[in-house]
Design a protein around this motif. Structure first.
Motif, PDB file in Angstrom:
ATOM      1  N   TRP A 171      83.930 125.833  60.849  1.00  0.00           N
ATOM      2  CA  TRP A 171      83.852 125.048  59.608  1.00  0.00           C
ATOM      3  C   TRP A 171      82.987 125.779  58.578  1.00  0.00           C
ATOM      4  O   TRP A 171      83.357 125.885  57.402  1.00  0.00           O
ATOM      5  CB  TRP A 171      83.284 123.674  59.904  1.00  0.00           C
ATOM      6  CG  TRP A 171      83.241 122.733  58.725  1.00  0.00           C
ATOM      7  CD1 TRP A 171      82.345 122.738  57.691  1.00  0.00           C
ATOM      8  CD2 TRP A 171      84.140 121.644  58.467  1.00  0.00           C
ATOM      9  NE1 TRP A 171      82.619 121.717  56.806  1.00  0.00           N
ATOM     10  CE2 TRP A 171      83.718 121.036  57.249  1.00  0.00           C
ATOM     11  CE3 TRP A 171      85.239 121.122  59.134  1.00  0.00           C
ATOM     12  CZ2 TRP A 171      84.375 119.936  56.703  1.00  0.00           C
ATOM     13  CZ3 TRP A 171      85.890 120.020  58.589  1.00  0.00           C
ATOM     14  CH2 TRP A 171      85.451 119.443  57.385  1.00  0.00           C
ATOM     15  N   GLY A 172      81.828 126.277  59.008  1.00  0.00           N
ATOM     16  CA  GLY A 172      80.933 126.972  58.096  1.00  0.00           C
ATOM     17  C   GLY A 172      81.547 128.217  57.496  1.00  0.00           C
ATOM     18  O   GLY A 172      81.220 128.614  56.374  1.00  0.00           O
ATOM     19  N   SER A 173      82.445 128.849  58.234  1.00  0.00           N
ATOM     20  CA  SER A 173      83.119 130.038  57.724  1.00  0.00           C
ATOM     21  C   SER A 173      84.109 129.693  56.616  1.00  0.00           C
ATOM     22  O   SER A 173      84.406 130.533  55.765  1.00  0.00           O
ATOM     23  CB  SER A 173      83.849 130.762  58.864  1.00  0.00           C
ATOM     24  OG  SER A 173      82.932 131.189  59.851  1.00  0.00           O
ATOM     25  N   LYS A 174      84.602 128.461  56.622  1.00  0.00           N
ATOM     26  CA  LYS A 174      85.530 128.018  55.575  1.00  0.00           C
ATOM     27  C   LYS A 174      84.821 127.281  54.449  1.00  0.00           C
ATOM     28  O   LYS A 174      85.195 127.390  53.280  1.00  0.00           O
ATOM     29  CB  LYS A 174      86.610 127.097  56.181  1.00  0.00           C
ATOM     30  CG  LYS A 174      87.614 127.802  57.067  1.00  0.00           C
ATOM     31  CD  LYS A 174      88.607 126.825  57.664  1.00  0.00           C
ATOM     32  CE  LYS A 174      89.457 126.150  56.601  1.00  0.00           C
ATOM     33  NZ  LYS A 174      90.347 127.098  55.900  1.00  0.00           N
ATOM     34  N   TYR A 175      83.807 126.496  54.799  1.00  0.00           N
ATOM     35  CA  TYR A 175      83.071 125.695  53.810  1.00  0.00           C
ATOM     36  C   TYR A 175      81.580 126.018  53.958  1.00  0.00           C
ATOM     37  O   TYR A 175      80.855 125.295  54.640  1.00  0.00           O
ATOM     38  CB  TYR A 175      83.330 124.203  54.029  1.00  0.00           C
ATOM     39  CG  TYR A 175      84.798 123.849  54.082  1.00  0.00           C
ATOM     40  CD1 TYR A 175      85.561 123.773  52.920  1.00  0.00           C
ATOM     41  CD2 TYR A 175      85.436 123.614  55.313  1.00  0.00           C
ATOM     42  CE1 TYR A 175      86.914 123.457  52.967  1.00  0.00           C
ATOM     43  CE2 TYR A 175      86.782 123.292  55.365  1.00  0.00           C
ATOM     44  CZ  TYR A 175      87.507 123.226  54.191  1.00  0.00           C
ATOM     45  OH  TYR A 175      88.847 122.919  54.250  1.00  0.00           O
TER      46      TYR A 175
END
Length: 297
Positions: free
Chosen positions: A210-214
């Motif tokens: 998730w952190g890699s996308k957002y």
């Protein structure tokens, strides 16, 4: 809408659906055994994102070392929550356990706000996940492509554990009849702890992807994804692992494709999940793959 844009949005929908599915597995496994909605699950996801930030940014660790530490830390946090907040209430009324779960959720959110402040922190750049790859005229990040693959692999791992191992057999026995399983000599505490270990590890993996996308980490970042993953679990049939993954994919696809075809509804993107929940509860309360469960009194 051009074909390239459609494919771009389709990939985004599958990717976000995969992330919902990862968290939904944790929800549905805990519910299947304890008949408990673990509202703190989304906050374990949030804390995992902070662990990753501190591992890579503060301590300068490589992403793969940080990822391993994050998974271990998330598992430890999940087991600690189970031992501290749920174990003593094992024989208490269902409502007491639910109130405890809500309390743990608020505790983690406020603790994160106190320790890390409410100022957003940037999620560290994991080059292998954030680099772009092209398929014709469609450009996607590696994370978008990898996330569904990781989700499917982890689903099969969870299904193998629950269907082919001794602890998985114990999990299925406990989910069918808690009291009888206890009388038959199954170590209930071990089974429940294992369930929290698996769910928390999946939440940690989901947080990294998730952190890699957002790439924005805040104390309340787990609230809405947590609610949506709960909805995904209900949509697929809460208590059913495969159903949770199916529900996650459907929810993610519905969100992305609806706002793509109807841009005027973009501001209502989060409401779409709750509309789907209402429709499912009206039409098929047990979900797509769920079975009717009668509570014992």
């Amino acid at each position: 809408m051009t074909f390239e844009v459609f494919m771009q949005q389709l990939a985004n929908g599958i990717s976000i659906g995969s992330l919902y599915a990862l968290l939904a597995i944790g929800y549905t496994m805990v519910y299947g055994i304890l008949r408990l909605i673990n509202f703190a699950h989304g906050d374990i996801f949030m804390m995992s994102a902070y662990f990753m930030v501190f591992g890579m940014v503060t301590f300068g660790l490589p992403w793969y070392v940080s990822a391993a530490i994050v998974i271990v830390a998330a598992v430890a946090l999940g087991v600690l929550i189970e031992k501290a907040a749920y174990k003593s209430l094992r024989d208490a009324p269902r409502m007491s356990i639910m109130i405890s779960a809500i309390g743990v959720s608020f505790l983690l959110e406020n603790l994160a706000t106190y320790l890390f402040t409410g100022v957003p922190k940037g999620f560290p750049d994991i080059d292998i996940l954030t680099r772009a790859i092209s398929f014709g005229n469609v450009s996607l990040s590696v994370a978008t492509v990898v996330t569904p693959v990781v989700t499917i692999i982890l689903l099969f791992v969870v299904l193998f554990i629950t269907n082919k191992t001794k602890i998985g057999m114990a999990m299925r026995a406990v989910s069918k009849d808690f009291e009888t399983a206890r009388l038959m000599g199954i170590n209930i505490n071990r089974v429940i702890s294992t369930t929290f270990v698996i769910g928390s590890a999946l939440a940690a993996v989901g947080a990294i992807l998730w952190g890699s996308k957002y790439p924005s980490v805040i104390p309340l970042m787990g609230v809405m994804p947590g609610l949506k993953c709960f909805i995904a679990a209900v949509l697929g049939g809460i208590g059913n692992t495969t159903g949770a993954v199916l529900g996650g994919f459907i929810l993610g696809m519905s969100e992305i494709m609806l706002v793509s075809f109807l841009p005027s509804l973009t501001g209502y993107r989060d409401a779409i999940a709750f509309i789907i929940l209402i429709i499912v509860l009206i039409v098929k309360p047990t979900g797509l793959l769920g079975e009717k469960v009668t509570d014992k009194v």
